[in-house]
Enzyme design. Structure first.
Site, PDB file in Angstrom:
ATOM      1  N   PHE A 183       4.700   8.273  -4.729  1.00 53.69           N
ATOM      2  CA  PHE A 183       5.571   7.809  -6.503  1.00 53.69           C
ATOM      3  C   PHE A 183       7.146   7.461  -6.586  1.00 53.69           C
ATOM      4  O   PHE A 183       7.731   7.244  -7.952  1.00 53.69           O
ATOM      5  CB  PHE A 183       5.322   9.326  -7.478  1.00 53.69           C
ATOM      6  CG  PHE A 183       3.571   9.014  -8.012  1.00 53.69           C
ATOM      7  CD1 PHE A 183       3.254   7.570  -8.889  1.00 53.69           C
ATOM      8  CD2 PHE A 183       2.678   9.880  -7.168  1.00 53.69           C
ATOM      9  CE1 PHE A 183       1.416   8.201  -9.025  1.00 53.69           C
ATOM     10  CE2 PHE A 183       1.294   9.895  -7.680  1.00 53.69           C
ATOM     11  CZ  PHE A 183       0.556   8.902  -8.060  1.00 53.69           C
ATOM     12  N   TYR A 210       4.093   2.014  -2.343  1.00 50.54           N
ATOM     13  CA  TYR A 210       4.623   0.708  -3.056  1.00 50.54           C
ATOM     14  C   TYR A 210       4.570  -0.235  -2.474  1.00 50.54           C
ATOM     15  O   TYR A 210       4.945   0.101  -1.389  1.00 50.54           O
ATOM     16  CB  TYR A 210       5.637   1.570  -3.943  1.00 50.54           C
ATOM     17  CG  TYR A 210       5.949   1.874  -4.826  1.00 50.54           C
ATOM     18  CD1 TYR A 210       4.771   2.134  -6.191  1.00 50.54           C
ATOM     19  CD2 TYR A 210       7.108   3.238  -4.971  1.00 50.54           C
ATOM     20  CE1 TYR A 210       4.782   2.896  -6.954  1.00 50.54           C
ATOM     21  CE2 TYR A 210       6.497   4.457  -5.958  1.00 50.54           C
ATOM     22  CZ  TYR A 210       5.790   4.171  -7.192  1.00 50.54           C
ATOM     23  OH  TYR A 210       5.896   4.974  -8.433  1.00 50.54           O
ATOM     24  N   HIS A 240      -4.893   9.250 -13.984  1.00 54.19           N
ATOM     25  CA  HIS A 240      -3.622   8.528 -12.985  1.00 54.19           C
ATOM     26  C   HIS A 240      -2.201   8.191 -14.034  1.00 54.19           C
ATOM     27  O   HIS A 240      -2.940   7.447 -15.587  1.00 54.19           O
ATOM     28  CB  HIS A 240      -4.076   7.315 -12.668  1.00 54.19           C
ATOM     29  CG  HIS A 240      -2.815   6.882 -11.384  1.00 54.19           C
ATOM     30  ND1 HIS A 240      -1.746   6.098 -11.116  1.00 54.19           N
ATOM     31  CD2 HIS A 240      -3.150   7.277  -9.807  1.00 54.19           C
ATOM     32  CE1 HIS A 240      -1.093   5.524 -10.520  1.00 54.19           C
ATOM     33  NE2 HIS A 240      -1.577   6.217  -9.724  1.00 54.19           N
ATOM     34  N   ASP A 300      -1.711   4.130  -1.973  1.00 57.97           N
ATOM     35  CA  ASP A 300      -0.828   3.827  -0.526  1.00 57.97           C
ATOM     36  C   ASP A 300       0.829   3.343  -1.610  1.00 57.97           C
ATOM     37  O   ASP A 300       0.770   3.980  -2.256  1.00 57.97           O
ATOM     38  CB  ASP A 300      -1.552   2.157  -0.396  1.00 57.97           C
ATOM     39  CG  ASP A 300      -1.247   1.547  -1.085  1.00 57.97           C
ATOM     40  OD1 ASP A 300      -1.499   1.858  -2.382  1.00 57.97           O
ATOM     41  OD2 ASP A 300      -1.632  -0.124  -1.202  1.00 57.97           O
TER      42      ASP A 300
END
Length: 222
Positions: free
Chosen positions: A77, A66, A186, A64
């Protein structure tokens, strides 16, 4: 909530007629009226606006947006210029440097990738300020799953980069032998040392694209 346009609209227009999407639309509009929500409403679909379906070469899946002020602008990202580079992106830049020798930039604005055919898609497209995962389960997953299915159905080669277990769960939908699926932990500081570092996704993606007659991505962020 701004809508889709172009070939993504044509590919996904049936979703807008489904009951879940009407409920999602109403929920998201109410959230923007009553809470501070990221990204700005006009940026929700930026991943689709910046990377038309016909141009997609690589898909990077995030979770989801930031959730701190001024960060999210609709690409997973990526953050706006002038905002501190988040820890996960610091690690992505480090792997990019180790993989391809790219210089590490002083900002986290990744639209250069999006404009070259890298679809930077979160599986949930909105979030309440300072409340991670607060819009999980309201319907975005069904919508972005539909987008992933559209991508899976493309007959040209596409690279899917799946970092972390939530993204990797989408691999079950990816059964087209034309595509390459790259999995790694991740890039967050909690998991990057478990195999994200050294996974070389950028060189692997470019090698696959070149082998299949597609131009490579210039991953260097200026």
């Amino acid at each position: 909530m701004a809508g889709l346009n172009g070939d993504w609209y044509e590919a996904l227009k049936e979703e807008f007629r489904k009951p879940y999407y009407k409920k999602l639309f109403d929920t998201v509009n109410e959230e923007y009226r009553s809470h501070k929500i990221f990204p700005p409403a006009n940026d929700i679909f930026n991943a689709f606006h910046l990377t038309p379906l016909k141009d997609v070469k690589v898909v990077i899946l995030g979770q989801d947006p930031y959730h701190n002020d001024g960060q999210a602008h609709g690409l997973c990202f990526s953050v706006q210029k002038g905002v501190e580079v988040p820890p996960s992106l610091v690690n992505i830049y480090q792997e990019l440097h180790d993989d391809l020798g790219c210089a590490i930039p002083n900002h986290g604005y990744l639209t250069k990738w999006a404009e070259q055919g890298v679809l930077m898609l979160n599986t949930v497209l909105t979030v309440r300020a300072h409340q991670a995962n607060s819009h999980r389960g309201i319907g975005w997953e069904e919508f972005t799953d539909a987008a992933i299915m559209v991508l899976n159905g493309q007959d040209r080669p596409i690279v899917f980069i799946l970092w972390g277990s939530p993204a990797q769960r989408k691999a079950r939908m990816l059964n087209n032998p034309n595509h390459l699926i790259l999995k790694a932990p991740h890039p967050s500081p909690l998991s990057a040392y478990r195999g994200f570092f050294g996974s070389r996704p950028f060189s692997q993606a470019n090698q696959f694209l070149k082998e299949n007659g597609a131009g490579p991505v210039d991953w260097q962020i200026d």
